[in-house]
Design a protein around this motif. Structure first.
Motif, PDB file in Angstrom:
ATOM      1  N   ARG A  14      26.475   8.487  -4.085  1.00  0.00           N
ATOM      2  CA  ARG A  14      26.484   7.291  -3.235  1.00  0.00           C
ATOM      3  C   ARG A  14      27.632   6.343  -3.580  1.00  0.00           C
ATOM      4  O   ARG A  14      27.780   5.298  -2.959  1.00  0.00           O
ATOM      5  CB  ARG A  14      25.150   6.547  -3.346  1.00  0.00           C
ATOM      6  CG  ARG A  14      23.967   7.332  -2.791  1.00  0.00           C
ATOM      7  CD  ARG A  14      22.813   6.422  -2.504  1.00  0.00           C
ATOM      8  NE  ARG A  14      23.149   5.445  -1.473  1.00  0.00           N
ATOM      9  CZ  ARG A  14      22.337   4.442  -1.114  1.00  0.00           C
ATOM     10  NH1 ARG A  14      21.166   4.288  -1.699  1.00  0.00           N
ATOM     11  NH2 ARG A  14      22.703   3.595  -0.186  1.00  0.00           N
ATOM     12  N   GLY A  15      28.419   6.696  -4.576  1.00  0.00           N
ATOM     13  CA  GLY A  15      29.574   5.869  -4.928  1.00  0.00           C
ATOM     14  C   GLY A  15      29.218   4.603  -5.677  1.00  0.00           C
ATOM     15  O   GLY A  15      29.966   3.612  -5.619  1.00  0.00           O
ATOM     16  N   VAL A  16      28.094   4.627  -6.412  1.00  0.00           N
ATOM     17  CA  VAL A  16      27.669   3.439  -7.154  1.00  0.00           C
ATOM     18  C   VAL A  16      28.557   3.257  -8.384  1.00  0.00           C
ATOM     19  O   VAL A  16      28.747   4.197  -9.168  1.00  0.00           O
ATOM     20  CB  VAL A  16      26.188   3.542  -7.566  1.00  0.00           C
ATOM     21  CG1 VAL A  16      25.795   2.380  -8.486  1.00  0.00           C
ATOM     22  CG2 VAL A  16      25.306   3.551  -6.318  1.00  0.00           C
ATOM     23  N   LEU A  17      29.104   2.083  -8.552  1.00  0.00           N
ATOM     24  CA  LEU A  17      29.970   1.753  -9.685  1.00  0.00           C
ATOM     25  C   LEU A  17      29.115   1.349 -10.880  1.00  0.00           C
ATOM     26  O   LEU A  17      28.260   0.467 -10.769  1.00  0.00           O
ATOM     27  CB  LEU A  17      30.917   0.611  -9.304  1.00  0.00           C
ATOM     28  CG  LEU A  17      31.917   0.155 -10.376  1.00  0.00           C
ATOM     29  CD1 LEU A  17      32.953   1.235 -10.653  1.00  0.00           C
ATOM     30  CD2 LEU A  17      32.604  -1.143  -9.934  1.00  0.00           C
ATOM     31  N   GLY A  18      29.336   1.995 -12.032  1.00  0.00           N
ATOM     32  CA  GLY A  18      28.622   1.650 -13.259  1.00  0.00           C
ATOM     33  C   GLY A  18      29.398   0.662 -14.095  1.00  0.00           C
ATOM     34  O   GLY A  18      30.589   0.427 -13.870  1.00  0.00           O
ATOM     35  N   ILE A  19      28.737   0.102 -15.099  1.00  0.00           N
ATOM     36  CA  ILE A  19      29.365  -0.965 -15.891  1.00  0.00           C
ATOM     37  C   ILE A  19      30.552  -0.439 -16.698  1.00  0.00           C
ATOM     38  O   ILE A  19      31.577  -1.124 -16.840  1.00  0.00           O
ATOM     39  CB  ILE A  19      28.322  -1.653 -16.795  1.00  0.00           C
ATOM     40  CG1 ILE A  19      28.914  -2.930 -17.397  1.00  0.00           C
ATOM     41  CG2 ILE A  19      27.794  -0.709 -17.876  1.00  0.00           C
ATOM     42  CD1 ILE A  19      27.880  -3.837 -18.024  1.00  0.00           C
ATOM     43  N   ASN A  20      30.458   0.777 -17.240  1.00  0.00           N
ATOM     44  CA  ASN A  20      31.584   1.323 -18.001  1.00  0.00           C
ATOM     45  C   ASN A  20      32.779   1.608 -17.103  1.00  0.00           C
ATOM     46  O   ASN A  20      33.931   1.367 -17.481  1.00  0.00           O
ATOM     47  CB  ASN A  20      31.156   2.596 -18.739  1.00  0.00           C
ATOM     48  CG  ASN A  20      30.192   2.312 -19.871  1.00  0.00           C
ATOM     49  OD1 ASN A  20      30.187   1.224 -20.432  1.00  0.00           O
ATOM     50  ND2 ASN A  20      29.369   3.297 -20.216  1.00  0.00           N
ATOM     51  N   GLN A  21      32.503   2.112 -15.891  1.00  0.00           N
ATOM     52  CA  GLN A  21      33.586   2.321 -14.927  1.00  0.00           C
ATOM     53  C   GLN A  21      34.195   0.991 -14.523  1.00  0.00           C
ATOM     54  O   GLN A  21      35.427   0.866 -14.425  1.00  0.00           O
ATOM     55  CB  GLN A  21      33.049   3.033 -13.693  1.00  0.00           C
ATOM     56  CG  GLN A  21      32.650   4.483 -13.913  1.00  0.00           C
ATOM     57  CD  GLN A  21      31.945   5.044 -12.691  1.00  0.00           C
ATOM     58  OE1 GLN A  21      31.044   4.416 -12.139  1.00  0.00           O
ATOM     59  NE2 GLN A  21      32.361   6.219 -12.268  1.00  0.00           N
ATOM     60  N   ARG A  22      33.359   0.021 -14.266  1.00  0.00           N
ATOM     61  CA  ARG A  22      33.877  -1.303 -13.887  1.00  0.00           C
ATOM     62  C   ARG A  22      34.830  -1.830 -14.947  1.00  0.00           C
ATOM     63  O   ARG A  22      35.942  -2.299 -14.642  1.00  0.00           O
ATOM     64  CB  ARG A  22      32.715  -2.287 -13.701  1.00  0.00           C
ATOM     65  CG  ARG A  22      33.153  -3.683 -13.276  1.00  0.00           C
ATOM     66  CD  ARG A  22      32.095  -4.736 -13.609  1.00  0.00           C
ATOM     67  NE  ARG A  22      31.933  -4.913 -15.053  1.00  0.00           N
ATOM     68  CZ  ARG A  22      31.079  -5.778 -15.595  1.00  0.00           C
ATOM     69  NH1 ARG A  22      30.307  -6.518 -14.834  1.00  0.00           N
ATOM     70  NH2 ARG A  22      30.992  -5.873 -16.917  1.00  0.00           N
ATOM     71  N   ASN A  23      34.402  -1.757 -16.206  1.00  0.00           N
ATOM     72  CA  ASN A  23      35.219  -2.299 -17.290  1.00  0.00           C
ATOM     73  C   ASN A  23      36.477  -1.468 -17.527  1.00  0.00           C
ATOM     74  O   ASN A  23      37.578  -2.011 -17.652  1.00  0.00           O
ATOM     75  CB  ASN A  23      34.394  -2.377 -18.575  1.00  0.00           C
ATOM     76  CG  ASN A  23      33.270  -3.387 -18.487  1.00  0.00           C
ATOM     77  OD1 ASN A  23      33.278  -4.284 -17.641  1.00  0.00           O
ATOM     78  ND2 ASN A  23      32.275  -3.241 -19.343  1.00  0.00           N
ATOM     79  N   GLY A  24      36.322  -0.145 -17.596  1.00  0.00           N
ATOM     80  CA  GLY A  24      37.436   0.715 -17.956  1.00  0.00           C
ATOM     81  C   GLY A  24      38.433   0.962 -16.843  1.00  0.00           C
ATOM     82  O   GLY A  24      39.635   1.085 -17.106  1.00  0.00           O
ATOM     83  N   TRP A  25      37.944   1.011 -15.594  1.00  0.00           N
ATOM     84  CA  TRP A  25      38.829   1.351 -14.482  1.00  0.00           C
ATOM     85  C   TRP A  25      39.394   0.133 -13.761  1.00  0.00           C
ATOM     86  O   TRP A  25      40.446   0.229 -13.132  1.00  0.00           O
ATOM     87  CB  TRP A  25      38.090   2.210 -13.458  1.00  0.00           C
ATOM     88  CG  TRP A  25      37.658   3.553 -13.955  1.00  0.00           C
ATOM     89  CD1 TRP A  25      37.831   4.067 -15.207  1.00  0.00           C
ATOM     90  CD2 TRP A  25      36.966   4.549 -13.203  1.00  0.00           C
ATOM     91  NE1 TRP A  25      37.286   5.321 -15.294  1.00  0.00           N
ATOM     92  CE2 TRP A  25      36.742   5.655 -14.070  1.00  0.00           C
ATOM     93  CE3 TRP A  25      36.494   4.634 -11.898  1.00  0.00           C
ATOM     94  CZ2 TRP A  25      36.085   6.797 -13.660  1.00  0.00           C
ATOM     95  CZ3 TRP A  25      35.846   5.783 -11.488  1.00  0.00           C
ATOM     96  CH2 TRP A  25      35.636   6.860 -12.360  1.00  0.00           C
ATOM     97  N   PHE A  26      38.695  -0.998 -13.850  1.00  0.00           N
ATOM     98  CA  PHE A  26      39.094  -2.140 -13.021  1.00  0.00           C
ATOM     99  C   PHE A  26      39.313  -3.431 -13.830  1.00  0.00           C
ATOM    100  O   PHE A  26      40.371  -4.041 -13.729  1.00  0.00           O
ATOM    101  CB  PHE A  26      38.050  -2.369 -11.918  1.00  0.00           C
ATOM    102  CG  PHE A  26      37.872  -1.169 -11.043  1.00  0.00           C
ATOM    103  CD1 PHE A  26      38.838  -0.813 -10.114  1.00  0.00           C
ATOM    104  CD2 PHE A  26      36.748  -0.364 -11.165  1.00  0.00           C
ATOM    105  CE1 PHE A  26      38.697   0.317  -9.324  1.00  0.00           C
ATOM    106  CE2 PHE A  26      36.593   0.771 -10.384  1.00  0.00           C
ATOM    107  CZ  PHE A  26      37.566   1.119  -9.457  1.00  0.00           C
ATOM    108  N   VAL A  27      38.324  -3.837 -14.635  1.00  0.00           N
ATOM    109  CA  VAL A  27      38.450  -5.113 -15.347  1.00  0.00           C
ATOM    110  C   VAL A  27      39.592  -5.080 -16.362  1.00  0.00           C
ATOM    111  O   VAL A  27      40.470  -5.952 -16.359  1.00  0.00           O
ATOM    112  CB  VAL A  27      37.117  -5.489 -16.032  1.00  0.00           C
ATOM    113  CG1 VAL A  27      37.304  -6.708 -16.932  1.00  0.00           C
ATOM    114  CG2 VAL A  27      36.045  -5.770 -14.987  1.00  0.00           C
TER     115      VAL A  27
END
Length: 315
Positions: A14-27
């Motif tokens: 479903r393309g749900v963004l997880g917290i580790n992805q948020r931090n590592g890929w974007f933040v």
């Protein structure tokens, strides 16, 4: 174990963004640490916004040291309503919205009362860092109270709703309204029981809503319908969010906006690590939208009006 694996697979599909992805890929790649003070300190955010011509609730005073508590009665003497807010707070903790003053004390938006001594103690706790992001010493901002836009009356009777817009590389990719409830003590805080309602970027229409991760279609207190409601002055809300993101110097952030009955959309605060519950509010994952945004040529996003147009076409 199989159930957990199946659930993780379903979320990924479903393309749900997880917290580790948020931090590592974007933040981490998009938000330079040197710019964090611009968003982590609400007083600094307000000063930057004012310099950029971005409207914010009026600042009535600041208490930063305990000896300044003696000035608090004078600062509040002529105020029938105001907001007390920690400059470096998070998740709405410590915020007090006063809607009136009478012989029984200061009346909060929820109807509860605070006496003068209790209010002073709350401000003392605030500047001691009780509500700050990292427990550091803090300041108390005294702001003008935002007046509820009449369009929100039936779905935000217990406080002022706010609108969170996630902005990625200048594009507003997902948004939600946070609607206060009696359980949230009149605050637009999802962790405390406020309702999160997903907003269609193109139209400003509320498309889905949830409280404590459970889907709802009507306000839990007033029973007024939520799904189908259209946020007033939606184009102005989006424009403000895009301008505020540009001011911040961050590439991935949450922009919180309120719509005042008289002054229209105003910047409330910025967040360099926006939470992920916005996906529950929208019943949709963030990742597909972020990937779609990556495919837009930078030349097509030269101005903030270009970014708004691109967002309407994409989302």
């Amino acid at each position: 174990m199989r159930r957990l694996i199946a659930r993780a697979r379903a979320l990924r599909q479903r393309g749900v963004l997880g917290i580790n992805q948020r931090n590592g890929w974007f933040v981490l790649p998009l938000n330079p640490r040197r710019h964090y003070p611009r968003v982590d300190d609400k007083l600094r955010t307000k000063m930057l916004a004012q310099a950029a011509g971005i409207p914010t609730p009026a600042l009535l005073g600041v208490i930063s040291y305990h000896h300044e508590l003696r000035d608090l009665p004078a600062l509040l003497a002529a105020r029938e309503s105001f907001v007390l807010k920690p400059a470096r707070g998070s998740q709405g903790n410590g915020i007090v919205v006063v809607t009136g003053v009478d012989a029984q004390g200061y009346r909060k938006s929820s109807g509860a009362r605070l006496g003068a001594v209790a209010l002073r103690q709350h401000v003392s706790n605030m500047i001691s860092g009780v509500f700050s992001l990292r427990g550091d010493v803090d300041s108390c901002l005294i702001e003008a109270r935002v007046i509820l836009h009449p369009a929100f009356h039936e779905i935000a009777r217990y406080g002022i709703p706010d609108i969170r817009v996630v902005v990625y590389k200048g594009l507003p990719v997902m948004a939600m309204a946070r609607l206060p409830t009696a359980a949230s003590d009149g605050r637009a805080n999802l962790h405390q029981g406020a309702i999160g309602a997903g907003i269609a970027i193109r139209s400003g229409r509320l498309t889905h809503a949830a409280v404590h991760n459970q889907a709802v279609t009507h306000h839990v207190d007033t029973q007024a319908p939520i799904v189908g409601f259209t946020v007033p002055q939606w184009d102005d809300v989006l424009a403000l969010a895009v301008r505020a993101a540009e001011m911040s110097g961050l590439g991935y952030l949450g922009v919180d906006v309120v719509v005042d009955a008289t002054h229209g959309p105003q910047l409330l605060e910025l967040n360099a690590r926006p939470g992920l519950a916005i996906q529950i509010a929208n019943n949709a994952g963030l990742l597909p939208r972020l990937r779609r945004a990556d495919r837009v040529p930078p030349a097509a996003l030269a101005t903030w009006s270009d970014r708004l147009q691109a967002a309407r076409e994409l989302f």
